[in-house]
Design a protein around this motif. Structure first.
Motif, PDB file in Angstrom:
ATOM      1  N   ALA A 260       4.798  -3.858  -7.210  1.00 30.70           N
ATOM      2  CA  ALA A 260       3.647  -2.950  -7.139  1.00 30.70           C
ATOM      3  C   ALA A 260       3.518  -2.082  -8.387  1.00 30.70           C
ATOM      4  O   ALA A 260       2.411  -1.656  -8.729  1.00 30.70           O
ATOM      5  CB  ALA A 260       3.768  -2.068  -5.900  1.00 30.70           C
ATOM      6  N   HIS A 261       4.639  -1.812  -9.070  1.00 33.46           N
ATOM      7  CA  HIS A 261       4.598  -0.892 -10.213  1.00 33.46           C
ATOM      8  C   HIS A 261       4.721  -1.576 -11.563  1.00 33.46           C
ATOM      9  O   HIS A 261       4.346  -0.980 -12.580  1.00 33.46           O
ATOM     10  CB  HIS A 261       5.700   0.164 -10.061  1.00 33.46           C
ATOM     11  N   ALA A 262       5.242  -2.792 -11.611  1.00 31.97           N
ATOM     12  CA  ALA A 262       5.425  -3.455 -12.907  1.00 31.97           C
ATOM     13  C   ALA A 262       4.073  -3.835 -13.501  1.00 31.97           C
ATOM     14  O   ALA A 262       3.171  -4.297 -12.791  1.00 31.97           O
ATOM     15  CB  ALA A 262       6.283  -4.693 -12.746  1.00 31.97           C
TER      16      ALA A 262
ATOM     17  N   PRO B 167       6.437   6.964  -5.667  1.00 35.49           N
ATOM     18  CA  PRO B 167       7.211   6.759  -6.891  1.00 35.49           C
ATOM     19  C   PRO B 167       7.947   5.423  -6.841  1.00 35.49           C
ATOM     20  O   PRO B 167       8.323   4.948  -5.760  1.00 35.49           O
ATOM     21  CB  PRO B 167       8.216   7.931  -6.874  1.00 35.49           C
ATOM     22  N   PRO B 168       8.146   4.780  -7.994  1.00 33.24           N
ATOM     23  CA  PRO B 168       8.827   3.480  -8.022  1.00 33.24           C
ATOM     24  C   PRO B 168      10.227   3.551  -7.407  1.00 33.24           C
ATOM     25  O   PRO B 168      10.943   4.538  -7.590  1.00 33.24           O
ATOM     26  CB  PRO B 168       8.918   3.157  -9.518  1.00 33.24           C
ATOM     27  N   LYS B 169      10.554   2.509  -6.664  1.00 28.79           N
ATOM     28  CA  LYS B 169      11.894   2.404  -6.073  1.00 28.79           C
ATOM     29  C   LYS B 169      12.486   1.055  -6.471  1.00 28.79           C
ATOM     30  O   LYS B 169      11.824   0.224  -7.077  1.00 28.79           O
ATOM     31  CB  LYS B 169      11.819   2.497  -4.541  1.00 28.79           C
TER      32      LYS B 169
ATOM     33  N   ALA C 121       0.833  -1.209   0.000  1.00 28.42           N
ATOM     34  CA  ALA C 121       0.000   0.000   0.000  1.00 28.42           C
ATOM     35  C   ALA C 121       0.869   1.261   0.000  1.00 28.42           C
ATOM     36  O   ALA C 121       0.549   2.250  -0.673  1.00 28.42           O
ATOM     37  CB  ALA C 121      -0.929  -0.009   1.212  1.00 28.42           C
ATOM     38  N   GLU C 122       1.966   1.215   0.733  1.00 29.77           N
ATOM     39  CA  GLU C 122       2.876   2.369   0.770  1.00 29.77           C
ATOM     40  C   GLU C 122       3.589   2.548  -0.566  1.00 29.77           C
ATOM     41  O   GLU C 122       3.681   3.663  -1.090  1.00 29.77           O
ATOM     42  CB  GLU C 122       3.919   2.186   1.873  1.00 29.77           C
ATOM     43  N   ARG C 123       4.077   1.451  -1.135  1.00 27.54           N
ATOM     44  CA  ARG C 123       4.914   1.540  -2.336  1.00 27.54           C
ATOM     45  C   ARG C 123       4.087   1.833  -3.593  1.00 27.54           C
ATOM     46  O   ARG C 123       4.557   2.511  -4.507  1.00 27.54           O
ATOM     47  CB  ARG C 123       5.710   0.242  -2.532  1.00 27.54           C
TER      48      ARG C 123
END
Length: 424
Positions: free
Chosen positions: A238-240, A228-230, A222-224
């Motif tokens: 979470a972002h892919a 912004p992607p890290k 939920a945080e990530r």
């Protein structure tokens, strides 16, 4: 040497050669706990290298594949030998328990194309350029861990070194709070131990702790996902595009895979290296005299230890292997621990030899599409910790035999009592 364990091993060896071959069962936890499984695998390699064990009190029927080349044939043929039904020989009790909860799929328990897409999402975390960035972090932490060790007093190497270094590295990969890093170790042990062993008190206790783990990682997601992607494993998933819409159960399954994969294997090889060098003092002398042998020693230890004893597959169709017909739907267990001691493939395989030619000629990381994604990170951690050990300690002395993990899957150490007599 523990006389009780020696007695057990002698009795187990006699039984392994006296038992009718069709009744020989390598999946016996007591054999692994007492390091007494070797004669069983030696006999299977000689007399029945593709071997059927019928359903018993603990497991459904399964095939054992014990020779190096046969294991390679299974591991590199994902079309015929599928991972979709899981990659571990599950006990009947564990199977019944798992059916009570919704099942997710991690990428190691998937076939292409899903496997390839999800694996590609997390693999940049252990790509060479990222390992280069992680190396100084690992080295600094290894130094801190080693500098904190008591001198001249007995302590547990597993607890103070092996668990600490792997927990730090894993927390870095997840960007998990370092102050809570031992939670990752605890959860790994909860996932891999049967009730009554390790920290697992009961199936209810295992469920409760799995839920605690998943709640912590749901919070990280939920945080990530809203930031912004890290460059950490949770943010990557979470972002892919391939993984940002994962179901909760699939996400949780991948978390379990990454926790266990990042913890058990490296941790048990770090412990195994101390044990192996103590049992082979001539090799320890060579290492001290020539630290450039560290990379060779690392690979030889990974072979000799074999931190995960097996992986399992399910046949998708009838297939012949080693003169036996494996039926569609049959479970097939690749015993890496046996293949790594195959006399036909590895010269003098029971010998621990840190000057072995082609020391990376082992099965411990698997082969084919499921080859361990973190293999280079494991080698990096082991290399760095031994560079730092040799710079500080002329000797790490084993005090008595270790307590081994109660498992036919994780081949490791619960405790390894040692003394460091003095520092350089």
């Amino acid at each position: 040497m523990d006389d009780g364990s020696l007695e057990f091993r002698e009795a187990a060896a006699a039984e392994a050669w006296a038992t009718p071959i069709e009744a020989l069962n390598p999946a016996q936890t007591d054999l692994f706990v007492n390091d007494a499984m070797w004669p069983v695998f030696e006999r299977l390699r000689k007399e029945s290298p593709v071997h059927w064990t019928p359903r018993g009190d603990e497991y459904d029927g399964f095939w054992s594949v014990t020779r190096y080349q046969d294991i390679m044939a299974v591991d590199t043929n994902h079309e015929v030998f599928s991972s979709a039904d899981g990659i571990v020989l599950q006990s009947l009790e564990a199977k019944a328990e798992s059916e009570k909860r919704p099942r997710g799929n991690s990428f190691i328990a998937m076939d292409p194309p899903g496997h390839d897409i999800q694996r590609k999402t997390v693999s940049p975390a252990v790509a060479p350029h990222n390992l280069q960035a992680m190396a100084p972090i690992i080295r600094a932490e290894a130094g801190k861990i080693l500098d904190s060790l008591p001198i001249g007093q007995e302590f547990d190497w597993v607890d103070l070194v092996s668990k600490e270094l792997t927990a730090m590295t894993l927390a870095t990969l997840f960007d998990y709070p370092q102050a809570k890093r031992r939670e990752l170790t605890f959860w790994s042990d909860m996932f891999t131990n049967a009730p009554g062993f390790g920290p697992a008190k009961s199936w209810a206790h295992k469920r409760e702790q799995a839920d605690a783990c998943f709640a912590a990682f749901d919070q990280l997601w939920a945080e990530r996902v809203n930031a912004p992607p890290k460059f950490d494993l949770v943010s990557m998933m979470a972002h892919a595009e391939a993984t940002r819409n994962l179901s909760a159960t699939d996400y949780h399954s991948n978390v379990v895979l990454l926790i266990i994969g990042g913890n058990d294997t490296t941790r048990n090889t770090i412990s195994g290296s101390v044990y192996a060098l103590n049992k082979n003092p001539d090799q320890y002398d060579k290492l001290r005299a020539n630290p450039s042998l560290i990379p060779n020693m690392v690979s030889e230890t990974i072979r000799w230890q074999t931190p995960l004893a097996h992986m399992a597959r399910t046949a998708t169709r009838d297939v012949e292997l080693g003169g036996k017909t494996i039926k569609a739907g049959d479970r097939v267990v690749m015993w890496y621990v046996s293949g790594n001691r195959d006399e036909a493939q590895i010269e003098d395989p029971n010998r621990y030899n840190i000057e072995r030619e082609r020391p990376r000629n082992h099965l411990s990381f698997g082969f084919g599409i499921h080859r361990c994604v973190g293999n280079r990170l494991a080698e990096l951690q082991l290399t760095i910790i031994w560079e730092e050990i040799l710079a500080r300690f002329p000797e790490i002395r084993l005090v008595r035999e270790p307590l081994r993990t109660h498992s036919v899957f994780v081949k490791g150490y619960e405790t390894l009592p040692v003394v460091i007599p003095y520092r350089n």
